[in-house]
Design an enzyme around this catalytic site. Structure first.
Site, PDB file in Angstrom:
ATOM      1  N   ARG A  43      -7.850 -15.339  16.998  1.00 33.70           N
ATOM      2  CA  ARG A  43      -7.705 -16.600  17.267  1.00 33.70           C
ATOM      3  C   ARG A  43      -8.179 -16.702  19.061  1.00 33.70           C
ATOM      4  NH1 ARG A  43      -2.040 -17.549  15.447  1.00 33.70           N
ATOM      5  NH2 ARG A  43      -1.906 -15.315  16.692  1.00 33.70           N
ATOM      6  N   ASP A  86      -9.802 -20.460  13.896  1.00 31.99           N
ATOM      7  CA  ASP A  86      -8.650 -20.713  13.808  1.00 31.99           C
ATOM      8  C   ASP A  86      -8.120 -21.279  12.020  1.00 31.99           C
ATOM      9  OD1 ASP A  86      -6.766 -22.603  12.857  1.00 31.99           O
ATOM     10  OD2 ASP A  86      -6.154 -24.019  14.497  1.00 31.99           O
ATOM     11  N   LEU A  87      -7.266 -20.116  11.736  1.00 33.99           N
ATOM     12  CA  LEU A  87      -7.563 -20.013   9.918  1.00 33.99           C
ATOM     13  C   LEU A  87      -7.426 -21.472   9.621  1.00 33.99           C
ATOM     14  CD1 LEU A  87      -6.622 -16.184   9.775  1.00 33.99           C
ATOM     15  CD2 LEU A  87      -8.389 -17.091   9.444  1.00 33.99           C
ATOM     16  N   LYS A 142      -2.170  -4.587   1.645  1.00 32.45           N
ATOM     17  CA  LYS A 142      -0.699  -4.771   1.129  1.00 32.45           C
ATOM     18  C   LYS A 142       0.095  -5.101   2.658  1.00 32.45           C
ATOM     19  CE  LYS A 142       2.538  -1.876   0.750  1.00 32.45           C
ATOM     20  NZ  LYS A 142       3.267  -1.505   2.076  1.00 32.45           N
ATOM     21  N   HIS A 172      -3.062   2.180   0.025  1.00 38.03           N
ATOM     22  CA  HIS A 172      -4.058   3.203   0.419  1.00 38.03           C
ATOM     23  C   HIS A 172      -3.649   4.562   0.457  1.00 38.03           C
ATOM     24  CE1 HIS A 172      -0.549   3.461   3.285  1.00 38.03           C
ATOM     25  NE2 HIS A 172      -0.825   4.555   4.105  1.00 38.03           N
ATOM     26  N   LYS A 176      -6.392   8.374  -1.047  1.00 40.19           N
ATOM     27  CA  LYS A 176      -5.805   9.686  -0.725  1.00 40.19           C
ATOM     28  C   LYS A 176      -6.512  11.031  -1.065  1.00 40.19           C
ATOM     29  CE  LYS A 176      -1.434   8.949   1.772  1.00 40.19           C
ATOM     30  NZ  LYS A 176      -1.056   8.637   3.278  1.00 40.19           N
ATOM     31  N   GLU A 210       9.275  10.045   4.764  1.00 32.56           N
ATOM     32  CA  GLU A 210       9.291  10.151   5.795  1.00 32.56           C
ATOM     33  C   GLU A 210       9.866  10.394   7.462  1.00 32.56           C
ATOM     34  OE1 GLU A 210       6.300   6.553   6.763  1.00 32.56           O
ATOM     35  OE2 GLU A 210       7.557   5.639   5.289  1.00 32.56           O
ATOM     36  N   HIS A 234       3.445   2.107  -4.367  1.00 31.28           N
ATOM     37  CA  HIS A 234       2.241   4.258  -3.573  1.00 31.28           C
ATOM     38  C   HIS A 234       3.795   4.434  -5.037  1.00 31.28           C
ATOM     39  CE1 HIS A 234       0.744   1.996   0.201  1.00 31.28           C
ATOM     40  NE2 HIS A 234       2.310   2.420   0.784  1.00 31.28           N
ATOM     41  N   LYS A 334      13.562   6.580   5.607  1.00 32.61           N
ATOM     42  CA  LYS A 334      12.294   6.307   6.897  1.00 32.61           C
ATOM     43  C   LYS A 334      13.760   7.262   7.472  1.00 32.61           C
ATOM     44  CE  LYS A 334       9.491   3.065   7.354  1.00 32.61           C
ATOM     45  NZ  LYS A 334       8.113   3.294   7.027  1.00 32.61           N
TER      46      LYS A 334
END
Ligand code: BG6
Length: 481
Positions: A43, A86-87, A142, A172, A176, A210, A234, A334
Site C-alpha cells: 500500500r 491498492d488491492l 497458509k 512450508h 524442509k 516449539e 503440518h 508452544k
C-alpha cells in the site's frame, strides 16, 4: 527461463523475514534462474530505491550466515522492484498487468503473502484483469481458511480464476529437506517396507514442539490456535507421508492422490471421541532454558480469559488394511520443553523374550528439526557374560553432516519449485479440504465445551492429560521411556 515473481504483501513480515531471505539464498547459490525480476507490491508509496534500502535494513535482522554482504545485496537488489497497489482497485491490477507485459516473461508467479482474508478479493481481481493466463501461477500462503466452509470458499474462487495446476498452496513443512527425506526413506529404500504396517508397528508418534511462545503474533494466534496453526496442516501432512501407499510415480498428482486416501481413511471424530482422545492446553508462566517466560494470557494483545489452545495432543487411527488398530499420536505446542520435531515409529516387542532383563522394542526416530537425521534403536549384547541383559544401542545418521553443502531451506526450495512449476511439494485443494473436514468436529466440540484448555507450565511437555492419553493404550511418549 525468464520469470517475474510478485509478492503481494511486499512490506509484510512474511516477505522480509522468510521470502526475500530465501530468494537471496537461491540467488547466492546460483539457483535462481537467470532473467528474473522480483516485484514487491504493497500500500505504501515508495520508489524501487527506497524499498531496496528498507529491505537492506530488514536483512540486518536475518541470521548472520544468511545475510548478504554489501556487494551481494547490490546485485540481488537490482532484481527487486516495488509498486504501490491498492488491492481493491481494478486499475492497479491493470497497471500490474502492464508492468508484467513490458517484457512478457516465460513465467509469472503471484505470491499472496497477505492476510488470508484478502485472498478471494485478490484472485477475483486478478481474474478480471486477465492476470490468470497459462504462464501465471498463484502461490497461497497458509492459513488457507479458518474452517471447512471458509477453505471451500477460497478454493471456489481460486478455481474459478485459475486451473488447479496453477495453484500452489504452501505448507512450508513440505519444503524442509528432512520432510522430503521421508519420501526417500519410504520409497527410495525397500528395507522398511515389509515392516511398515500393523503387524510390526505398535504406534506412531508425531511431535512438533516449539520452545517459543506466540511472540508478536498474539492477535493472529489467538484467533487461530494450535489445532488450526499446526495440526490441520503440518502434522497431518507428515502423517499422510508416513501412512500413504507408494505412489505410482514421483508425479505431483500421483503423490497427492495417495495422501488424500490417507486423509479420507482417518478415523472421524465424534463429540465422545474428541472428549476422550483430544487434549488441549494453554501455557502458564514457566522457564525456558533457565529464563522465566510469561504465560499465554500475559503475552501482548491476548484477550483476558482467552481459551485459545497453545497445545494439542490427540490419538487417531488410519482405517485401512495396513494400519487398522495402530494408534497415531500427534502433538504440538508452544513453550514446550524443547524445539523438537520428530516422528517416532515404535515397533512391536519381540514375541517371546529369551534374554534376561527387559528388552526395549525397536524404534525408528525420524528427526526433522533441529537435527535432521534418522536414529534406529536396536538391542545388542555387550559381550561381557553369557547371562548379561541386552543393552539398547543406536544407529544414528546425521543428514545435515552428510549433505551439508547441498541443503536448501524450505522456502528457498518452495519458491524455486513454484518458479519451475513443480507441484509435488504443494497441497492440493481436496487434501486441504479433507484435512479441515477431519478437524472440524474437534473445533465444534471445543466451541460448546466450557471447560476450556488445561494449563501447562511453560518449559514442560504439556498437560499431564497428554501422557494419560498415550498411557491408556499401554504406551508412552518418547521422553517418558
Ligand atoms: C507456522 C506456524 O506455520 O509454523 C507457526 O504458523 C509456527 O506458529 C511455525 O511457529 C513453525 O515452523 P518451523 O519451520 O519453525 O517449525
Amino acid at each position: 527461463m525468464s520469470f517475474d515473481l510478485v509478492f503481494f504483501g511486499g512490506t509484510g513480515d512474511l516477505t522480509w523475514r522468510k521470502l526475500m531471505p530465501a530468494l537471496f539464498q537461491a540467488f547466492r547459490h546460483g539457483k535462481l534462474p537467470e532473467g528474473g525480476r522480483i516485484l514487491a507490491v504493497a500500500r505504501d508509496e515508495q520508489t524501487d530505491e527506497r524499498y531496496r534500502e528498507w529491505l537492506k535494513e530488514r536483512f540486518r535482522e536475518v541470521e548472520a550466515g544468511k545475510r548478504p554482504n554489501d556487494e551481494e545485496f547490490e546485485r540481488f537488489a537490482s532484481l527487486v522492484h516495488y509498486r504501490r497497489m491498492d488491492l481493491s482497485q481494478p486499475e492497479h491490477y491493470a497497471r500490474l498487468k502492464e508492468w508484467l507485459g513490458e517484457r512478457n516473461a516465460d513465467t509469472v508467479v503471484l505470491y499472496l503473502a497477505t492476510s488470508p482474508h484478502l485472498f478471494t478479493q485478490i484472485c477475483q481481481q486478478l481474474g478480471e484483469a486477465g492476470l490468470n493466463g497459462p504462464k501465471v501461477r498463484v502461490v497461497l500462503e497458509k492459513p488457507l481458511g479458518h474452517d471447512l466452509a471458509s477453505a471451500q470458499e477460497i478454493n471456489k474462487v481460486v478455481r474459478s480464476v485459475f486451473a488447479e495446476t496453477q495453484a500452489f498452496r504452501i505448507d512450508h513443512y513440505l519444503g524442509k529437506p528432512s520432510v522430503q527425506n521421508l519420501m526417500a526413506l519410504r520409497f527410495g529404500n525397500a528395507l522398511f517396507e515389509p515392516l511398515w504396517r500393523r503387524e510390526s508397528i505398535a504406534n506412531i508418534q508425531i511431535t512438533l514442539a516449539e520452545g517459543l511462545g506466540v511472540g508478536t503474533r498474539g492477535p493472529f494466534y489467538d484467533g487461530t490456535g494450535a489445532l488450526r496453526d499446526m495440526i490441520q496442516n503440518h502434522a497431518l501432512q507428515l502423517l499422510t507421508m508416513i501412512a500413504m501407499e507408494a505412489p505410482s510415480s514421483n508425479d505431483a498428482d500421483a503423490i497427492r492422490d495417495e495422501k488424500l486416501k490417507v486423509l479420507r481413511a482417518l478415523k472421524p471424530f465424534t463429540a465422545e471421541s474428541v472428549a476422550r482422545d483430544v487434549v488441549r492446553g494453554q501455557y502458564r508462566a514457566g522457564n525456558i532454558e533457565g529464563k522465566p517466560v510469561p504465560g499465554y494470557l500475559d503475552e501482548g494483545k491476548i484477550p483476558a480469559g482467552s481459551q485459545t489452545e497453545t497445545f494439542v495432543a490427540l490419538r487417531t487411527e488410519v482405517q485401512n488394511w495396513r494400519w487398522a488398530g495402530v494408534p497415531f499420536y500427534l502433538r504440538t505446542g508452544k513453550r514446550l520443553a524443547a524445539r523438537d520435531a520428530q516422528i517416532v515409529i515404535n515397533f512391536r516387542p519381540v514375541p517371546h523374550p529369551i534374554f534376561p532383563g527387559s528388552s526395549c522394542p525397536n524404534r525408528l526416530i525420524i528427526k526433522l528439526q533441529p537435527e535432521d537425521g534418522l536414529e534406529l534403536q536396536l538391542m545388542a549384547a555387550k559381550g561381557g557374560s553369557s547371562t548379561e541383559a541386552l543393552s539398547p544401542v543406536s544407529l544414528d545418521l546425521d543428514f545435515d553432516k552428510a549433505f551439508a553443502a547441498d541443503r536448501v531451506g524450505a522456502y528457498e526450495r518452495l519458491l524455486l519449485d513454484a518458479i519451475a512449476g513443480k507441484l509435488n511439494l504443494f497441497v492440493r485443494s481436496d487434501e486441504q479440504e479433507q484435512a479441515w473436514k477431519w478437524v472440524e468436529p474437534i473445533l465444534d466440540f471445543w466451541k460448546q465445551d466450557s471447560t476450556g484448555p488445561r494449563n501447562y507450565v511453560a518449559g514442560t511437555w504439556g498437560p499431564p492429560a497428554a501422557s494419560a492419553l498415550v498411557a491408556r493404550d499401554g504406551h508412552s511418549w518418547i521422553e517418558e521411556c
